[in-house]
Scaffold this active site. Structure first.
Site, PDB file in Angstrom:
ATOM      1  N   ASP A 158       0.801  -1.232   0.000  1.00 59.84           N
ATOM      2  CA  ASP A 158       0.000   0.000   0.000  1.00 59.84           C
ATOM      3  C   ASP A 158       0.830   1.276   0.000  1.00 59.84           C
ATOM      4  O   ASP A 158       0.292   2.354   0.258  1.00 59.84           O
ATOM      5  CB  ASP A 158      -0.953  -0.004   1.210  1.00 59.84           C
ATOM      6  CG  ASP A 158      -2.147  -0.918   0.969  1.00 59.84           C
ATOM      7  OD1 ASP A 158      -2.637  -0.947  -0.173  1.00 59.84           O
ATOM      8  OD2 ASP A 158      -2.581  -1.601   1.912  1.00 59.84           O
TER       9      ASP A 158
ATOM     10  N   ASP B 168      -7.137  -3.893  -5.645  1.00 54.79           N
ATOM     11  CA  ASP B 168      -6.767  -2.592  -5.071  1.00 54.79           C
ATOM     12  C   ASP B 168      -5.326  -2.196  -5.425  1.00 54.79           C
ATOM     13  O   ASP B 168      -4.977  -1.024  -5.517  1.00 54.79           O
ATOM     14  CB  ASP B 168      -6.871  -2.600  -3.531  1.00 54.79           C
ATOM     15  CG  ASP B 168      -8.024  -3.413  -2.986  1.00 54.79           C
ATOM     16  OD1 ASP B 168      -8.442  -4.374  -3.653  1.00 54.79           O
ATOM     17  OD2 ASP B 168      -8.494  -3.105  -1.881  1.00 54.79           O
TER      18      ASP B 168
HETATM   19  N1  GLY Z   1      -7.601  -1.292  -0.092  1.00 52.89           N
HETATM   20  C1  GLY Z   1      -8.515  -1.730   0.886  1.00 52.89           C
HETATM   21  C2  GLY Z   1      -9.899  -1.312   0.641  1.00 52.89           C
HETATM   22  O1  GLY Z   1     -10.240  -0.790  -0.407  1.00 52.89           O
HETATM   23  O2  GLY Z   1     -10.706  -1.500   1.529  1.00 52.89           O
END
Ligand code: GLY
Length: 399
Positions: A120, A178
């Site tokens: 992330d 994501d």
């Molecule tokens: N990246 C985690 C979410 O979208 O909840």
């Protein structure tokens, strides 16, 4: 006689073109006014929020049980959105109080640049230090971002062709949709450093994801589990969606934004086509509500009484406005109008918080992870970030 008829038809046509043009420009004017009004409110909300976020933490959401502010440490995936939103709001308002808070909060998150335990880093550092660098041009942010890109690259496995998302869970090598959002840090890093390896990783990840994450209707799985040594797909699952074969709304929005961004960054037409397919899946979905703010999953049980996810709406709105710039004619106009409608809905009292309420977040009614009963029908820091980004994009591109 013929000439007169032609002249008459020509006048009629130009009259109707002028009318359509006038309607479009008055819609843009009306929406720009709404964007300004909403951004003014956002500035006031964040200046209130500043006053009660503890120095060592970052705002995340609201605790449903008692209504209190939930904060996160710098290592949590949402840490960069608060500084990022502050930078956007400073860019809009030129308010020095916001700039000082943005500088302080960006500095707070910076240490995560060495964190190799998460995929992330794009969310955490490109949204914070990336905006800081774009706005201030201070070279110290460039170093932070390049270090972050190097840390993120350590998670890439050439056999799989992807960056590993998580070090936890039942999968050997999980990749979530994501993760597309973290690639912009890498394409940026190649542009700035001239080291092609970052861009290579971003493209390879996007290509592998295009191959394995999508179903024939261009909806996407949330999690693909790969075999680390052979690169084979071992599992297709969800983590935050209704079930393994459902279309989790924020996941669809991440994919849409991710491929639109990858087209901007690389000009590879395959990414543009992918983004258009995802947009068409979302906008043509029979269970997309009229206000264009999705239920938390397009296959959520209980629709039409299922919870909405304003964050999915905000991410999709920002992406659709951009996608409309890379397409032409009726297609472009459809994406623009959809993004515009999403913003209009989010800026309405149904989703927009009243001043001083909602723990000073801007938007209400997002869903973090319903299957885990976590962050259900609450404000979320990233809903605010992408909403503000989309409002600024609207103002800039409507001109
Ligand atoms: N990246 C985690 C979410 O979208 O909840």
């Amino acid at each position: 006689m013929k000439k007169l008829q032609l002249l008459f038809c020509g006048l009629l046509l130009s009259g109707s073109i002028t009318t359509v043009y006038a309607q479009q420009s008055s819609r843009k004017q009306q929406m720009t006014e709404l964007a300004n009004k909403t951004l003014d409110l956002a500035v006031r909300q964040y200046k209130l929020m500043m006053q009660h976020v503890p120095d060592s933490m970052l705002p995340r959401t609201t605790n449903n049980a008692d209504g209190s502010l939930v904060t996160a440490k710098t290592g949590w995936w949402t840490a960069g959105f608060y500084p990022g939103t502050l930078w956007y709001l400073y860019e809009y308002s030129k308010d020095n109080t916001l700039k000082q808070e943005a500088l302080k909060r960006t500095a707070q998150v910076e240490k995560e640049k060495d964190n190799k335990g998460t995929h992330d880093l794009g969310f955490m550092l490109y949204c914070s230090a990336g905006n800081a660098y774009r706005i201030t041009k201070d070279p110290k942010y460039k170093d932070v971002l390049l270090t972050s890109a190097r840390s993120l690259s350590t998670r890439f496995n050439p056999k799989v062709g992807c960056i590993k998302s998580w070090d936890h869970g039942k999968w050997e090598f999980p990749v979530i949709i994501d993760n597309m959002m973290n690639l912009e840090l890498l394409t940026w890093a190649t542009r700035v450093s001239k080291d092609p390896s970052f861009d290579h990783i971003a493209r390879t990840h996007a290509n592998t994801t295009m191959k394995h994450h999508f179903r024939p209707d261009y909806s996407s799985y949330h999690v693909i589990g790969y075999d680390t040594t052979t690169g084979a797909v071992l599992a297709r699952n969800t983590h935050q969606g209704a079930n393994d074969t459902s279309a989790w709304s924020r996941g669809q929005a991440w994919g849409l934004y991710g491929y639109t961004m990858m087209y901007r960054e690389t000009k590879d037409k395959a990414y543009l086509e992918q983004a258009k397919h995802i947009a068409d899946f979302i906008l043509g979905h029979p269970r997309m509500p009229e206000d264009l703010i999705p239920y938390w999953d397009y296959d959520a049980p209980g629709i039409p009484n299922a919870k909405r996810d304003a964050s999915a709406g905000a991410v999709a709105a920002s992406a659709l406005l951009e996608l409309s710039r890379y397409t032409k004619g009726e297609v472009s106009s459809r994406y623009w109008k959809a993004g515009e409608k999403m913003l209009e809905s989010l800026a309405s009292p149904t989703y927009l918080a009243k001043e001083g309420e909602n723990n000073d977040f801007i938007l209400m009614h997002s869903v973090g992870s319903l299957p885990h009963n976590s962050e259900v029908d609450v404000p979320l820091t990233y809903a605010d970030y992408y909403f503000v980004e989309a409002l600024l994009r609207y103002k800039q591109w409507a001109k």
